[in-house]
Design an enzyme around this catalytic site. Structure first.
Site, short mmCIF file in Angstrom:
data_model
loop_
_atom_site.label_atom_id
_atom_site.label_comp_id
_atom_site.label_asym_id
_atom_site.label_seq_id
_atom_site.Cartn_x
_atom_site.Cartn_y
_atom_site.Cartn_z
N ASP A 37 74.96 100.52 68.53
CA ASP A 37 74.90 101.72 69.36
C ASP A 37 76.14 101.84 70.24
O ASP A 37 76.72 102.91 70.39
CB ASP A 37 73.62 101.68 70.22
N GLU A 83 72.40 101.84 63.09
CA GLU A 83 73.11 101.22 64.21
C GLU A 83 73.21 99.71 64.02
O GLU A 83 74.25 99.11 64.33
CB GLU A 83 72.39 101.54 65.51
#
Length: 228
Positions: free
Chosen positions: A51, A122
């Site tokens: 992320d 992610e």
């Protein structure tokens, strides 16, 4: 896992030096929990890392390639990196075929769930960062994500909460209430479940990485049901 490695090599020219990173990235918590005795790692920590690098690379791209003011840059970035978008990129890469899920999660349709696929995407970026470097992650993002950004796929955002309100209040006032029904996951990667009630009756539900996203998904669910 060998099929995944072959796919990564064929599609993106990627070869992982540390296969355990790749395996962890594609292991959901439900699978790890069902195999506790094997002490299998799941992908939540990698997701946290992915992320961060994703936000950085997309932010740099938008800064360098658009003249939008800060507020518009933030909105566009949030649309690109939101759960639904990342799940789409995971499907584009066919990552949904390779994730390891627990039996219950598999039966309940977890392989198609945006929350799981967005987290997986992610986590893969996090694994790629640790196995290679930032430039390799950037190359991957520019190959998979940026063409859709340049095509304007994220410029138009549908506000389903507003659309639902407009649809329902044509014939007078209607009470629309959003309620959080569940909250799961660690502090850095929470997942919210929200129900939307219309005059006290449940009309839709949604999930998201924030309450706002979950509310939008719930509104979308209700809007699609009410408009048909």
């Amino acid at each position: 896992m060998e099929q995944l490695k072959d796919a990564l090599l064929e599609q993106f020219g990627l070869v992982f030096e540390d296969s355990s990173l790749l395996e962890t990235a594609f292991t959901h918590t439900s699978y790890a929990n069902e195999h506790r005795l094997l002490k299998i790692s799941h992908n939540e920590r990698l997701e946290f890392l992915g992320d961060a690098v994703l936000q950085l690379i997309i932010s740099e791209y938008l800064y360098k390639n658009t003249q939008k003011p800060e507020g518009d840059l933030s909105k566009l970035r949030s649309m690109i990196v939101r759960e639904e978008s990342l799940a789409g990129f995971a499907r584009d890469c066919q990552f949904d075929q390779f994730i390891k899920l627990g039996r219950g999660e598999e039966k309940s349709g977890g392989r198609n769930r945006d929350t799981i696929l967005g987290d997986l995407f992610e986590a893969f970026l996090g694994a790629l960062l640790l196995d290679k470097d930032v430039e390799t992650v950037k190359d991957f993002i520019y190959q998979v994500m940026i063409p859709k950004v340049e095509a304007g796929d994220f410029e138009q955002v549908t506000d389903y909460k507003t659309k639902l309100q407009e649809l329902l209040q044509v014939n007078g006032d209607v009470e629309i209430v959003y309620q959080v029904t569940d909250e799961t996951g660690p502090a850095h990667a929470k997942n919210f479940a929200v129900a939307v009630l219309i005059n006290g009756q449940k009309a839709g539900q949604g999930q998201g990485r924030s309450k706002k996203l979950a509310e939008q998904e719930a509104a979308k669910d209700a809007f699609e049901k009410e408009s048909h």
